[in-house]
Design a protein around this motif. Structure first.
Motif, PDB file in Angstrom:
ATOM      1  N   THR A  61     -22.737  38.563 -12.453  1.00  0.00           N
ATOM      2  CA  THR A  61     -22.659  39.527 -11.290  1.00  0.00           C
ATOM      3  C   THR A  61     -23.771  40.544 -11.445  1.00  0.00           C
ATOM      4  N   LEU A  62     -24.327  40.745 -10.420  1.00  0.00           N
ATOM      5  CA  LEU A  62     -25.486  41.894 -10.409  1.00  0.00           C
ATOM      6  C   LEU A  62     -25.106  43.033  -8.996  1.00  0.00           C
ATOM      7  N   GLU A  63     -24.766  43.999  -9.564  1.00  0.00           N
ATOM      8  CA  GLU A  63     -24.382  45.189  -8.743  1.00  0.00           C
ATOM      9  C   GLU A  63     -25.362  46.355  -8.823  1.00  0.00           C
ATOM     10  N   GLY A  64     -26.219  46.476  -7.698  1.00  0.00           N
ATOM     11  CA  GLY A  64     -27.401  47.324  -7.872  1.00  0.00           C
ATOM     12  C   GLY A  64     -28.343  46.661  -8.996  1.00  0.00           C
ATOM     13  N   ASP A  65     -28.543  47.381  -9.790  1.00  0.00           N
ATOM     14  CA  ASP A  65     -29.338  46.756 -11.255  1.00  0.00           C
ATOM     15  C   ASP A  65     -28.514  46.712 -12.522  1.00  0.00           C
ATOM     16  N   ARG A  81     -31.109  38.144 -10.336  1.00  0.00           N
ATOM     17  CA  ARG A  81     -31.732  38.683  -9.093  1.00  0.00           C
ATOM     18  C   ARG A  81     -32.597  37.855  -8.290  1.00  0.00           C
ATOM     19  N   ASN A  82     -33.531  37.094  -8.998  1.00  0.00           N
ATOM     20  CA  ASN A  82     -34.330  36.046  -8.186  1.00  0.00           C
ATOM     21  C   ASN A  82     -33.271  35.057  -7.432  1.00  0.00           C
ATOM     22  N   ARG A  83     -32.215  34.792  -7.800  1.00  0.00           N
ATOM     23  CA  ARG A  83     -31.481  33.808  -7.342  1.00  0.00           C
ATOM     24  C   ARG A  83     -31.021  34.587  -6.013  1.00  0.00           C
ATOM     25  N   PHE A  84     -30.471  35.713  -6.148  1.00  0.00           N
ATOM     26  CA  PHE A  84     -30.121  36.851  -5.264  1.00  0.00           C
ATOM     27  C   PHE A  84     -31.339  36.765  -3.861  1.00  0.00           C
ATOM     28  N   GLY A  85     -32.292  36.952  -4.307  1.00  0.00           N
ATOM     29  CA  GLY A  85     -33.684  37.067  -3.520  1.00  0.00           C
ATOM     30  C   GLY A  85     -33.699  35.847  -2.598  1.00  0.00           C
ATOM     31  N   LEU A  99     -33.454  32.882   2.565  1.00  0.00           N
ATOM     32  CA  LEU A  99     -32.915  31.595   3.177  1.00  0.00           C
ATOM     33  C   LEU A  99     -31.804  31.607   4.413  1.00  0.00           C
ATOM     34  N   ILE A 100     -30.763  32.491   3.860  1.00  0.00           N
ATOM     35  CA  ILE A 100     -29.413  32.525   4.724  1.00  0.00           C
ATOM     36  C   ILE A 100     -29.460  33.988   5.692  1.00  0.00           C
ATOM     37  N   LEU A 101     -30.045  35.019   5.338  1.00  0.00           N
ATOM     38  CA  LEU A 101     -30.010  36.081   6.166  1.00  0.00           C
ATOM     39  C   LEU A 101     -31.205  36.584   6.806  1.00  0.00           C
ATOM     40  N   LEU A 102     -32.309  35.703   6.106  1.00  0.00           N
ATOM     41  CA  LEU A 102     -33.799  36.212   6.323  1.00  0.00           C
ATOM     42  C   LEU A 102     -34.134  37.831   6.139  1.00  0.00           C
ATOM     43  N   ARG A 103     -33.595  38.152   4.938  1.00  0.00           N
ATOM     44  CA  ARG A 103     -33.903  39.675   4.529  1.00  0.00           C
ATOM     45  C   ARG A 103     -34.207  39.613   3.115  1.00  0.00           C
ATOM     46  N   PRO A 104     -35.208  40.532   2.716  1.00  0.00           N
ATOM     47  CA  PRO A 104     -35.524  40.865   1.366  1.00  0.00           C
ATOM     48  C   PRO A 104     -34.308  41.769   0.625  1.00  0.00           C
ATOM     49  N   HIS A 105     -34.395  41.410  -0.702  1.00  0.00           N
ATOM     50  CA  HIS A 105     -33.294  42.046  -1.480  1.00  0.00           C
ATOM     51  C   HIS A 105     -34.013  43.119  -2.233  1.00  0.00           C
ATOM     52  N   VAL A 106     -34.982  43.540  -2.151  1.00  0.00           N
ATOM     53  CA  VAL A 106     -35.777  44.557  -2.800  1.00  0.00           C
ATOM     54  C   VAL A 106     -36.893  45.088  -2.186  1.00  0.00           C
ATOM     55  N   PRO A 107     -37.552  46.283  -2.162  1.00  0.00           N
ATOM     56  CA  PRO A 107     -38.422  46.642  -1.306  1.00  0.00           C
ATOM     57  C   PRO A 107     -39.698  46.000  -1.694  1.00  0.00           C
ATOM     58  N   ASP A 108     -41.108  46.487  -0.940  1.00  0.00           N
ATOM     59  CA  ASP A 108     -42.220  45.914  -1.249  1.00  0.00           C
ATOM     60  C   ASP A 108     -42.450  44.545  -1.014  1.00  0.00           C
ATOM     61  N   VAL A 109     -41.667  43.995  -0.063  1.00  0.00           N
ATOM     62  CA  VAL A 109     -41.844  42.641   0.372  1.00  0.00           C
ATOM     63  C   VAL A 109     -42.332  42.447   1.863  1.00  0.00           C
ATOM     64  N   SER A 153     -26.843  44.768  -2.026  1.00  0.00           N
ATOM     65  CA  SER A 153     -26.696  45.691  -3.399  1.00  0.00           C
ATOM     66  C   SER A 153     -25.793  44.766  -4.309  1.00  0.00           C
ATOM     67  N   LEU A 154     -25.243  43.584  -3.996  1.00  0.00           N
ATOM     68  CA  LEU A 154     -24.319  42.978  -4.788  1.00  0.00           C
ATOM     69  C   LEU A 154     -24.460  41.472  -4.749  1.00  0.00           C
ATOM     70  N   TYR A 155     -24.478  40.871  -5.858  1.00  0.00           N
ATOM     71  CA  TYR A 155     -24.426  39.281  -5.808  1.00  0.00           C
ATOM     72  C   TYR A 155     -23.565  38.857  -7.057  1.00  0.00           C
ATOM     73  N   GLN A 156     -23.132  37.604  -6.951  1.00  0.00           N
ATOM     74  CA  GLN A 156     -22.399  37.173  -8.030  1.00  0.00           C
ATOM     75  C   GLN A 156     -22.646  35.746  -7.940  1.00  0.00           C
ATOM     76  N   GLN A 157     -22.961  34.822  -9.090  1.00  0.00           N
ATOM     77  CA  GLN A 157     -23.002  33.354  -9.052  1.00  0.00           C
ATOM     78  C   GLN A 157     -22.113  32.944 -10.235  1.00  0.00           C
ATOM     79  N   ARG A 158     -21.370  31.864  -9.750  1.00  0.00           N
ATOM     80  CA  ARG A 158     -20.485  31.113 -10.504  1.00  0.00           C
ATOM     81  C   ARG A 158     -20.682  29.781 -11.063  1.00  0.00           C
ATOM     82  N   THR A 159     -21.138  29.408 -12.090  1.00  0.00           N
ATOM     83  CA  THR A 159     -21.278  28.008 -12.500  1.00  0.00           C
ATOM     84  C   THR A 159     -20.246  27.661 -13.626  1.00  0.00           C
TER      85      THR A 159
END
Length: 245
Positions: free
Chosen positions: A102-106, A127-131, A136-146, A90-96
């Protein structure tokens, strides 16, 4: 073993847009509150392989992960700050550089002054980078229907690998490449268009180390046509893997 965690990333336009464009568009990715996403498996053997990879990587129970370091482009004289925090699902942040997304939920927020007309594009790119990194790291989808299924073998840099094709509601989206004999992901690839050429954008894991019980990539390289980027970063796993506020 390298004490840093090295990741590959693409340059972002306004801190968001990668070099080139995905050859296949993705549907709008929406998190579902209270739902923990999981793959739809094509066959029992695919479910078993994913379970073995997660066990090997220490991600059967995912932990929060923070990577912090610098991004360096090929032939560039200077590097810049780069980092991500991934708290699946549910939470992702990228720093450049100095820009933080930051994406928390939607709910999307940034300190980068993204124009209102670009807010939705920015949110979906983050969100796509989160996916990408969740797969790649967790081998888990970040949203349903995958969904995920084995699709034979291939070669990456001349070495044989097994293919796991990840699909969303619009069809195949990303391929995970699994070591020929060991149950670990060695790279991911997706169709990409750059310099008016169709290529496969590869993110290749060069080295990895175990941090906080989780196997974290310690050297990665992204290859997109003639473009190459490398990120060197340290890793924090667990409760102290915080986002920047």
């Amino acid at each position: 073993m390298n004490t840093g965690t090295v990741f590959v990333a693409t340059a972002f336009l306004a801190g968001l847009l990668t070099v080139g464009t995905p050859a296949r568009s993705q549907p709008k990715a929406t998190a579902v509150k209270g739902v923990v996403p999981e793959f739809t498996y094509h066959a029992p053997a695919d479910r078993a392989l994913v379970a073995r990879i997660r066990e090997q990587a220490g991600t059967t129970v995912p932990k929060a992960l923070r990577l912090e370091g610098t991004l360096q482009w090929r032939n560039a004289s200077e590097s810049q700050r780069w980092g991500v925090t991934l708290k699946w699902p549910s939470l992702y942040q990228q720093r450049t550089a100095t820009v933080i997304h930051t994406l928390e939920g939607d709910v999307y927020r940034t300190n980068g002054g993204t124009p209102p007309a670009m807010q939705e594009v920015a949110r979906e790119n983050v969100r796509n980078r989160f996916g990408d990194l969740s797969l790649l790291i967790l081998l888990r989808p970040h949203v349903p229907d995958v969904s995920i299924k084995s699709d034979g073998t291939a070669t990456v840099e001349g070495k044989p690998v097994r293919k796991l094709v990840v699909s969303n509601t619009q069809g195949p989206w990303l391929t995970l490449y699994v070591h020929a004999t060991e149950d670990r992901v060695v790279a991911s690839g997706r169709p990409w268009t750059i310099d008016n050429e169709s290529v496969e954008q590869l993110m290749i894991i060069r080295e990895r180390r175990r941090v906080g019980g989780m196997e974290v990539p310690t050297l990665m390289e992204q290859l997109t046509g003639k473009h190459r980027a490398v990120i060197a970063a340290t890793a924090t796993v667990g409760p102290s893997a915080n986002v920047d506020e």
